[in-house]
Design a protein around this motif. Sequence first.
Motif, PDB file in Angstrom:
ATOM      1  N   CYS A 195      17.702  27.318 -26.015  1.00  0.00           N
ATOM      2  CA  CYS A 195      17.709  28.591 -25.306  1.00  0.00           C
ATOM      3  C   CYS A 195      19.115  29.157 -25.272  1.00  0.00           C
ATOM      4  CB  CYS A 195      17.220  28.393 -23.877  1.00  0.00           C
ATOM      5  SG  CYS A 195      15.503  28.855 -23.671  1.00  0.00           S
ATOM      6  N   ASP A 196      20.084  28.278 -25.130  1.00  0.00           N
ATOM      7  CA  ASP A 196      21.463  28.707 -25.089  1.00  0.00           C
ATOM      8  C   ASP A 196      21.823  29.465 -26.367  1.00  0.00           C
ATOM      9  OD1 ASP A 196      24.065  28.385 -23.628  1.00  0.00           O
ATOM     10  OD2 ASP A 196      24.629  27.540 -25.567  1.00  0.00           O
ATOM     11  N   MET A 197      21.475  28.882 -27.504  1.00  0.00           N
ATOM     12  CA  MET A 197      21.752  29.531 -28.779  1.00  0.00           C
ATOM     13  C   MET A 197      20.994  30.857 -28.872  1.00  0.00           C
ATOM     14  SD  MET A 197      23.201  29.597 -31.727  1.00  0.00           S
ATOM     15  CE  MET A 197      23.953  28.001 -32.107  1.00  0.00           C
ATOM     16  N   LEU A 198      19.725  30.852 -28.492  1.00  0.00           N
ATOM     17  CA  LEU A 198      18.930  32.074 -28.628  1.00  0.00           C
ATOM     18  C   LEU A 198      19.426  33.169 -27.691  1.00  0.00           C
ATOM     19  CD1 LEU A 198      15.617  30.332 -29.381  1.00  0.00           C
ATOM     20  CD2 LEU A 198      16.366  32.365 -30.577  1.00  0.00           C
ATOM     21  N   GLN A 199      19.859  32.774 -26.513  1.00  0.00           N
ATOM     22  CA  GLN A 199      20.421  33.792 -25.621  1.00  0.00           C
ATOM     23  C   GLN A 199      21.657  34.442 -26.264  1.00  0.00           C
ATOM     24  OE1 GLN A 199      21.756  32.325 -21.809  1.00  0.00           O
ATOM     25  NE2 GLN A 199      22.415  34.348 -21.125  1.00  0.00           N
ATOM     26  N   LYS A 200      22.500  33.594 -26.888  1.00  0.00           N
ATOM     27  CA  LYS A 200      23.698  34.141 -27.534  1.00  0.00           C
ATOM     28  C   LYS A 200      23.327  35.052 -28.714  1.00  0.00           C
ATOM     29  CE  LYS A 200      26.871  30.567 -26.027  1.00  0.00           C
ATOM     30  NZ  LYS A 200      27.099  29.125 -26.191  1.00  0.00           N
ATOM     31  N   ILE A 201      22.368  34.590 -29.530  1.00  0.00           N
ATOM     32  CA  ILE A 201      21.898  35.411 -30.651  1.00  0.00           C
ATOM     33  C   ILE A 201      21.503  36.788 -30.131  1.00  0.00           C
ATOM     34  CG2 ILE A 201      20.015  35.688 -32.323  1.00  0.00           C
ATOM     35  CD1 ILE A 201      21.773  33.494 -33.160  1.00  0.00           C
ATOM     36  N   SER A 202      20.801  36.768 -29.025  1.00  0.00           N
ATOM     37  CA  SER A 202      20.296  38.011 -28.464  1.00  0.00           C
ATOM     38  C   SER A 202      21.440  38.882 -27.959  1.00  0.00           C
ATOM     39  CB  SER A 202      19.331  37.660 -27.338  1.00  0.00           C
ATOM     40  OG  SER A 202      19.233  38.715 -26.439  1.00  0.00           O
ATOM     41  N   GLU A 203      22.387  38.266 -27.276  1.00  0.00           N
ATOM     42  CA  GLU A 203      23.478  39.050 -26.706  1.00  0.00           C
ATOM     43  C   GLU A 203      24.405  39.609 -27.773  1.00  0.00           C
ATOM     44  OE1 GLU A 203      23.559  36.502 -22.565  1.00  0.00           O
ATOM     45  OE2 GLU A 203      25.301  36.451 -23.884  1.00  0.00           O
ATOM     46  N   TYR A 204      24.554  38.871 -28.881  1.00  0.00           N
ATOM     47  CA  TYR A 204      25.480  39.306 -29.918  1.00  0.00           C
ATOM     48  C   TYR A 204      24.865  40.335 -30.865  1.00  0.00           C
ATOM     49  CZ  TYR A 204      28.849  35.574 -28.795  1.00  0.00           C
ATOM     50  OH  TYR A 204      29.766  34.770 -28.185  1.00  0.00           O
ATOM     51  N   GLU A 205      23.548  40.525 -30.795  1.00  0.00           N
ATOM     52  CA  GLU A 205      22.907  41.418 -31.751  1.00  0.00           C
ATOM     53  C   GLU A 205      23.278  42.854 -31.439  1.00  0.00           C
ATOM     54  OE1 GLU A 205      21.358  41.224 -34.503  1.00  0.00           O
ATOM     55  OE2 GLU A 205      20.908  43.352 -34.638  1.00  0.00           O
ATOM     56  N   ALA A 206      24.143  43.413 -32.276  1.00  0.00           N
ATOM     57  CA  ALA A 206      24.642  44.755 -31.997  1.00  0.00           C
ATOM     58  C   ALA A 206      23.901  45.792 -32.830  1.00  0.00           C
ATOM     59  CB  ALA A 206      26.136  44.809 -32.301  1.00  0.00           C
ATOM     60  N   VAL A 207      23.407  45.422 -34.000  1.00  0.00           N
ATOM     61  CA  VAL A 207      22.856  46.397 -34.927  1.00  0.00           C
ATOM     62  C   VAL A 207      21.520  46.955 -34.424  1.00  0.00           C
ATOM     63  CG1 VAL A 207      22.343  46.847 -37.334  1.00  0.00           C
ATOM     64  CG2 VAL A 207      23.994  45.068 -36.753  1.00  0.00           C
ATOM     65  N   HIS A 208      20.595  46.084 -34.110  1.00  0.00           N
ATOM     66  CA  HIS A 208      19.308  46.517 -33.564  1.00  0.00           C
ATOM     67  C   HIS A 208      19.052  45.704 -32.310  1.00  0.00           C
ATOM     68  CE1 HIS A 208      18.819  48.552 -37.353  1.00  0.00           C
ATOM     69  NE2 HIS A 208      19.020  47.409 -37.992  1.00  0.00           N
ATOM     70  N   PRO A 209      19.503  46.187 -31.146  1.00  0.00           N
ATOM     71  CA  PRO A 209      19.504  45.370 -29.934  1.00  0.00           C
ATOM     72  C   PRO A 209      18.147  44.724 -29.627  1.00  0.00           C
ATOM     73  CG  PRO A 209      20.627  47.452 -29.544  1.00  0.00           C
ATOM     74  CD  PRO A 209      20.019  47.533 -30.907  1.00  0.00           C
ATOM     75  N   VAL A 210      18.198  43.503 -29.176  1.00  0.00           N
ATOM     76  CA  VAL A 210      17.001  42.767 -28.785  1.00  0.00           C
ATOM     77  C   VAL A 210      16.578  43.254 -27.409  1.00  0.00           C
ATOM     78  CG1 VAL A 210      16.137  40.468 -28.224  1.00  0.00           C
ATOM     79  CG2 VAL A 210      17.726  40.758 -30.124  1.00  0.00           C
ATOM     80  N   ARG A 211      15.273  43.490 -27.237  1.00  0.00           N
ATOM     81  CA  ARG A 211      14.846  44.124 -25.993  1.00  0.00           C
ATOM     82  C   ARG A 211      14.222  43.179 -24.978  1.00  0.00           C
ATOM     83  NH1 ARG A 211      12.851  50.017 -27.270  1.00  0.00           N
ATOM     84  NH2 ARG A 211      11.009  49.114 -26.278  1.00  0.00           N
ATOM     85  N   SER A 212      13.779  42.030 -25.418  1.00  0.00           N
ATOM     86  CA  SER A 212      13.154  41.093 -24.477  1.00  0.00           C
ATOM     87  C   SER A 212      13.053  39.755 -25.177  1.00  0.00           C
ATOM     88  CB  SER A 212      11.764  41.564 -24.095  1.00  0.00           C
ATOM     89  OG  SER A 212      10.916  41.474 -25.236  1.00  0.00           O
ATOM     90  N   TRP A 213      12.681  38.728 -24.413  1.00  0.00           N
ATOM     91  CA  TRP A 213      12.509  37.416 -25.022  1.00  0.00           C
ATOM     92  C   TRP A 213      11.338  37.424 -25.989  1.00  0.00           C
ATOM     93  CZ3 TRP A 213      15.689  33.212 -24.770  1.00  0.00           C
ATOM     94  CH2 TRP A 213      16.765  33.309 -23.872  1.00  0.00           C
ATOM     95  N   GLY A 214      10.358  38.292 -25.732  1.00  0.00           N
ATOM     96  CA  GLY A 214       9.233  38.412 -26.665  1.00  0.00           C
ATOM     97  C   GLY A 214       9.725  38.961 -27.996  1.00  0.00           C
ATOM     98  N   ASP A 215      10.553  39.995 -27.919  1.00  0.00           N
ATOM     99  CA  ASP A 215      11.177  40.566 -29.112  1.00  0.00           C
ATOM    100  C   ASP A 215      11.963  39.474 -29.847  1.00  0.00           C
ATOM    101  OD1 ASP A 215      12.504  42.077 -30.979  1.00  0.00           O
ATOM    102  OD2 ASP A 215      13.631  43.293 -29.560  1.00  0.00           O
ATOM    103  N   LEU A 216      12.762  38.746 -29.086  1.00  0.00           N
ATOM    104  CA  LEU A 216      13.590  37.687 -29.664  1.00  0.00           C
ATOM    105  C   LEU A 216      12.732  36.643 -30.376  1.00  0.00           C
ATOM    106  CD1 LEU A 216      16.399  36.488 -29.959  1.00  0.00           C
ATOM    107  CD2 LEU A 216      16.175  35.497 -27.689  1.00  0.00           C
ATOM    108  N   LYS A 217      11.615  36.289 -29.737  1.00  0.00           N
ATOM    109  CA  LYS A 217      10.732  35.283 -30.344  1.00  0.00           C
ATOM    110  C   LYS A 217      10.231  35.758 -31.706  1.00  0.00           C
ATOM    111  CE  LYS A 217       6.914  32.135 -29.358  1.00  0.00           C
ATOM    112  NZ  LYS A 217       5.851  31.732 -28.428  1.00  0.00           N
ATOM    113  N   LEU A 218       9.919  37.055 -31.795  1.00  0.00           N
ATOM    114  CA  LEU A 218       9.471  37.596 -33.078  1.00  0.00           C
ATOM    115  C   LEU A 218      10.588  37.528 -34.129  1.00  0.00           C
ATOM    116  CD1 LEU A 218       7.518  40.736 -31.836  1.00  0.00           C
ATOM    117  CD2 LEU A 218       6.553  38.580 -32.680  1.00  0.00           C
ATOM    118  N   ARG A 219      11.813  37.738 -33.712  1.00  0.00           N
ATOM    119  CA  ARG A 219      12.916  37.781 -34.688  1.00  0.00           C
ATOM    120  C   ARG A 219      13.282  36.411 -35.254  1.00  0.00           C
ATOM    121  NH1 ARG A 219      16.943  42.739 -33.154  1.00  0.00           N
ATOM    122  NH2 ARG A 219      15.367  44.040 -32.161  1.00  0.00           N
ATOM    123  N   VAL A 220      12.821  35.363 -34.605  1.00  0.00           N
ATOM    124  CA  VAL A 220      13.078  34.018 -35.149  1.00  0.00           C
ATOM    125  C   VAL A 220      11.768  33.335 -35.537  1.00  0.00           C
ATOM    126  CG1 VAL A 220      15.211  33.737 -33.834  1.00  0.00           C
ATOM    127  CG2 VAL A 220      13.048  32.959 -32.844  1.00  0.00           C
TER     128      VAL A 220
END
Lengths: 457, 457, 457, 457
Positions: free
Chosen positions: D153-178
């Motif tokens: 989760c720590d890594m995924l939270q960072k992935i999400s926070e660092y995503e500048a190009v197309h911002p991640v909108r929720s953990w559901g969004d994040l789950k789809l991106r990985v």
Amino acid sequence: DTATSSSSVSVESKTKLLCSIYLQLKSQEKADFLRHLVMNYGVNHSSVQKCARSFLSSQEQGESSRIKAEENLRSSLTPYYIGLFGHIGRLEGGVKFLVDLRKDVLYLLSMLEPNKSIAPNIKALNKTLRDLLSLWFSAGFMRLQRVTWDSSCDMLQKISEYEAVHPVRSWGDLKLRVGPYRRCYVFTHSSMPKEPIVVLHTALTTEISTSIQSIVNHAHLQLEEKLFQPLSKDVVEDPKNIHAAVFYSISSTQKGLQGIELGTQLIKQAVKDVLAEFPRISLFSTLSPVPGFRDWLLLELSKDERGALLSSFFLTDEEYTSLKDHLCKNNAVSVREQILEMLKSNQWLQDANLSELLKVPFMRLCAQYLYREKRRGYALNSVAHFHLRNGACIWRLNWLADKSPRGLTSSCGIMVNYRYFLEATEINSQRYIEKQHVEASEQFLHLLGLSHHKSSL
Amino acid sequence: DTATSSSSVSVESKTKLLCSIYLQLKSQEKADFLRHLVMNYGVNHSSVQKCARSFLSSQEQGESSRIKAEENLRSSLTPYYIGLFGHIGRLEGGVKFLVDLRKDVLYLLSMLEPNKSIAPNIKALNKTLRDLLSLWFSAGFMRLQRVTWDSSCDMLQKISEYEAVHPVRSWGDLKLRVGPYRRCYVFTHSSMPKEPIVVLHTALTTEISTSIQSIVNHAHLQLEEKLFQPLSKDVVEDPKNIHAAVFYSISSTQKGLQGIELGTQLIKQAVKDVLAEFPRISLFSTLSPVPGFRDWLLLELSKDERGALLSSFFLTDEEYTSLKDHLCKNNAVSVREQILEMLKSNQWLQDANLSELLKVPFMRLCAQYLYREKRRGYALNSVAHFHLRNGACIWRLNWLADKSPRGLTSSCGIMVNYRYFLEATEINSQRYIEKQHVEASEQFLHLLGLSHHKSSL
Amino acid sequence: DTATSSSSVSVESKTKLLCSIYLQLKSQEKADFLRHLVMNYGVNHSSVQKCARSFLSSQEQGESSRIKAEENLRSSLTPYYIGLFGHIGRLEGGVKFLVDLRKDVLYLLSMLEPNKSIAPNIKALNKTLRDLLSLWFSAGFMRLQRVTWDSSCDMLQKISEYEAVHPVRSWGDLKLRVGPYRRCYVFTHSSMPKEPIVVLHTALTTEISTSIQSIVNHAHLQLEEKLFQPLSKDVVEDPKNIHAAVFYSISSTQKGLQGIELGTQLIKQAVKDVLAEFPRISLFSTLSPVPGFRDWLLLELSKDERGALLSSFFLTDEEYTSLKDHLCKNNAVSVREQILEMLKSNQWLQDANLSELLKVPFMRLCAQYLYREKRRGYALNSVAHFHLRNGACIWRLNWLADKSPRGLTSSCGIMVNYRYFLEATEINSQRYIEKQHVEASEQFLHLLGLSHHKSSL
Amino acid sequence: DTATSSSSVSVESKTKLLCSIYLQLKSQEKADFLRHLVMNYGVNHSSVQKCARSFLSSQEQGESSRIKAEENLRSSLTPYYIGLFGHIGRLEGGVKFLVDLRKDVLYLLSMLEPNKSIAPNIKALNKTLRDLLSLWFSAGFMRLQRVTWDSSCDMLQKISEYEAVHPVRSWGDLKLRVGPYRRCYVFTHSSMPKEPIVVLHTALTTEISTSIQSIVNHAHLQLEEKLFQPLSKDVVEDPKNIHAAVFYSISSTQKGLQGIELGTQLIKQAVKDVLAEFPRISLFSTLSPVPGFRDWLLLELSKDERGALLSSFFLTDEEYTSLKDHLCKNNAVSVREQILEMLKSNQWLQDANLSELLKVPFMRLCAQYLYREKRRGYALNSVAHFHLRNGACIWRLNWLADKSPRGLTSSCGIMVNYRYFLEATEINSQRYIEKQHVEASEQFLHLLGLSHHKSSL
């Protein structure tokens, strides 16, 4: 039953104590303990009688009563000690304890005179333990691991110590067996992750090997004996040279798991793993010993009714004549006696001409042994039985395939390839199990004079 | 039996097929399948009868015959489907399949009218599955894991979804529950390593917590709802502040494992793990809900024979007078009706004075509920039963310890600390299980007017 | 510079090619390559001259120009090959390549006649490589690992091959060195994770060991030579017996990292790790060889100006008389000659009386050697220098502590304990480095006749 | 230098202290510290002068003296603070400290008025740090990891926070991106293993995507906002549907590593990893934004010399007429003014007809911007420069490919595919770097009216 299931806190410490005491017992004391266990914590016969009578009289009283009576009867038939085993299984290290306990039970059984009145009770204990262990040691709980030089020394030491088929001679030898062109697979169990339960050695070769020396290169080993000189640079595998996977040794390490078949699954998973890496490999085969062949041959020879002469079962007339010419020039002893003698001493191998003369008859006799000797309708030879049951076919006998003393003593140096045609294993297995059909290749049947018409024994 | 055990190759593929078909069935079709299974692959009653008669007539023929007859009888009582379950258990994912199958069986049982003739057969199926799963899900096969923010998102999502006691409200909330001053432990099973089977949430605190809000800080959570703002810097634990370990939530996640107790072991291992890290911690306690207390109170109130008035069971005269003064100034409705009404709506909490007046009687009634209400001699309340069986004592009731709607609805906001005195758990557990003795602290007994003499109920 | 930094795609493949070619060169060809490298891709001297002149003339033109000129000058002084090394370091395995390249450079340097005109250029290359590697091999990139019998065979084989101080004699010996009462630590580097860069062997004992035989038990080893007999049951450590941690061997494995100190860090981390496990251990010490002592002694003896007699530097009058009595009864050869002879042949150990007579003078001479022989103001003996620099003190000399041929030949069997008093290491280290102060114990100073007043040399 | 290199014990604790103090400084204090550092611990100019003069006068004295003088000169040019950085790098966490220190240096530089006298010194500090970090952050030390829902989760939270190009909108969004049909790769560094240094998001698709909405499905996300409802069953990837790998986002996370190129290596390794899994994928492309296109367009429009009218650079006569017809029916404001206005407000997208009219000219202008606008001979647009330098070609512009406010504001909704033809990247990269040649597809050149003859700009 809420209460019984729940006294877990104190039960656990009592169970631990019992186990630690048992582990310190001497052999004879263990036997006494097991006797005590089956006599006092087995099935209560009179309770079974009572329940059986109840059950029979419940037949008229509807499904619900009947099922209740069955349930009671089943309970009464459950030995008390099974509850103890359940508690032990819940302990850390408990499963391993039960595996070792069964080893003790099997040993006790082997020591018991069969007419001892306690024998049936010990057998029942053995069966209970086997059934329990068989639930725990099913494939779902086993983990396939490939063992390499990067595996732990602890694991590799065990691999080495457990290798019974072709003993490992040094750490240099061991390094080769887990190195390039080799795949060593083990099954471990989640309750004893550091213990290899079954070990399978595989060689990746250009063709199906005809001799164990080509795999376990003894000449090479001598160089490696100087352990602490840097070992030679790692050979790099060239996939272009890999066309066959040859299973040359499979060992079960836990005596307490006797009768619980895991080797079949290990071979299946090994095949999958090899295919994942080398999708084009099509040759899957064993290079197996024929344990018992020489003993069988000695026995058959000694009981041949034709005395000094030899029946055509052993030798054709032509073979007999040639052998006689070779052996009896300066010798009064009969061909039969001389063969018996040489078989016992393994000395026939020293005489190249003799060895050549023996090749055809020994190969034919070995084929007979594998193909025609039966136990309850199935192959007598346990290795053959194992692979046929898995769906392999008897593919080829190899002359002088294992010239080590061990190889000569068990099978006159002959080894056999059981080949796995992946698309046929399922049907082969079924036909063997259901109809005792033994699948064999043309070249093998040819040894038996059966080559042109497919076997219909 | 060599043959049966060995047809593994084809049996495996058939078993896989059956499982994959079952998984695609609709709910009703699954029920039909299970009915078919118990009716056609259960126990053959007439065969049991035959074996039972044989057994009875074998009694005169010596131990060996008797044991043989028992063996046959036991076999005949073994349902055919148990063989199928064995095959399924050997598949990868097979154990999980059987866990889910039992969930379906339990669901079918809950839907069946009890007088349905098939009910006993389904119950037998349920028992068979439970016994089998209980062998597989024993502590020896479970692995303790601590879950942190470094655990996989998959695991943390499951932890969050399975949390039934105090629902997780956001990923920020979740991060706090696995962060500093918290220990979240799970048991996983080797056959389904990604699934948390039991989950235990623990808070490391300065003293035994009196309220769930101090652990699961809802105020704090609102700040965290903006998920993708950087979360606050990690707090660093200061061991000097850690004197107590408070278990504030324990959940079993697999319905199919109902009745197979793993929570006790998880608590034991959690205690060990906490002690390894903080050897000086001496306060181990739960902060537990009292599910059912409000319902019990409503029921008792509604059936009180004294009608509008209230028996001294509920309120002392003094309490009654105070409440009447407070409630009925401008109100014709009886105290009892008003209490009933407010209990149903949870509105009594809004009125601070009222809440203060209710504190003493509600705490006393809750103590009654926990200490005196029994089922088969043991505590009626399942949470109390669980911890008492583990050897904990009822240590303290906490007023307004859970002011959430859920907390009010289940237990009028009261929570209880079951405290684990490590040196006493074994004896407590034994006395509870064997003699139904409920261990409780002075301060708790005081609520019942029992403080100066130790309980001897 | 955007462009240069970015041509990464093609540069990478060229660099790879260069490396793979180099690896196939023979020793002489490598030397030629290195010569070519320093002559053609080092510093362009005329460019440096130009920049130096520019710089000097820029002094009047303000800070900005001056800094620009300095920047240019610095650039001109950077050898071209440093760019190549940067590219190599970016490759997978590149760091290891550079470590091995430096080994080749060091070898070349050792082979060069010092007056060769190319020597300064090769020295410059060596320095460049050392500085670069020192950036990569700093503690932040090193990972501490404890090596046990559960570590990979590959790692254990390397540990065994790299052990130079007390050679490992068999796998049984090796198993003991990583087993109970032992801690074997290594540093690995992220760019070559399978390679132990520094290895530290530690024994956990009841007191600070006085002899290497008590740690590396040669007698015991013989039993272990039968490698494939099951090794003896694992001894279980009893923390009550553990009061001291004795570092008895530390080896750096990569010649190419010469001069890059990592051992100090490894000892520090090992101390931490031991303390985490055994918080009460207070005795930290080495058991170290005194390499060079015998050679120094031989040299000093041979150049003693007093000829056949021996100056009081070697023996007191009393010692001389006793030795003369013992040695020269039937022998015309002088004491000095006989001592020289026996030192060379290590035979003095065979004669117990002689050995007893030599104890006091040899211990005193060894103390002199360690305490008074200097190189640039610091201890001449490299092992002493290493530990003193780390802040240890010279604590005790041990007579007959290493009776192996190796031990006799290097230090007449004497070993030394350098003790680490944790609270004093920082101040000791500083005083040694800044003021060349050698910290030593009373008992050691006593050997030098310095016991009552603390050393102030 | 023995002494300096070895005072490690006390140096380490001083360095740690310094770092911990620096971390607690406020922004202004940090700036003061850095100023102090460069003024007092940089290069000693007078010492450089001295060495430069020595060097020049050494020219006659032979190679050895010259090299010695060079060495001294080089030393004098080495700022003192580089020693400090070396010490810091040796600390645990030290490399991360230096990365963050450089961030502070870059910030200070951006705040400094360029004519400040200290600016050159700060620039020199920046360069020193960059060179040092560039040695540590080379590919050999980076580790490729695929991030999935099983990552921490720590890594995924960072992935999400660092995503500048197309911002991640929720953990559901994040789950789809990985999740399935996605590959998210990161580089981590051994000195900070929990930090993703560079992140690359990849979509596995049937063809090269024309719009970001088809990858980051915003409609879908709304469903996922209810975080704690069980997420939908995992989709299973069907390799038959996978023909293209589209890199749709790449981010460097550490400001302190500015100018140290790691993205190129990450793309290369990602391509390798994708190919290992899907050997038949042949379409590798980005879907990239065109940051700066709208700003450039606004600027160009506003400075167009033809005032209210528009030069043919912007619109053909035909386009101008059509637009005028559409826009100015009821409007006195000029076409130019209206376009400027609508570009600023992004409102042109609302009017479908208008949008259609703008497509051809905007696509052409965007192609101009990418292909003809230069900085030092290379592509002005940094994204284009990055991919061209890596050897990609400009393959296709996509109209309305990113309709989000962010997409409209940066590039009028246009996105570009930079395609990687694996066999051509090396030659493309070289031609771009050496000759500034921009490789582009026929369809792209067609937009510029250059289609039939290959570009030779």
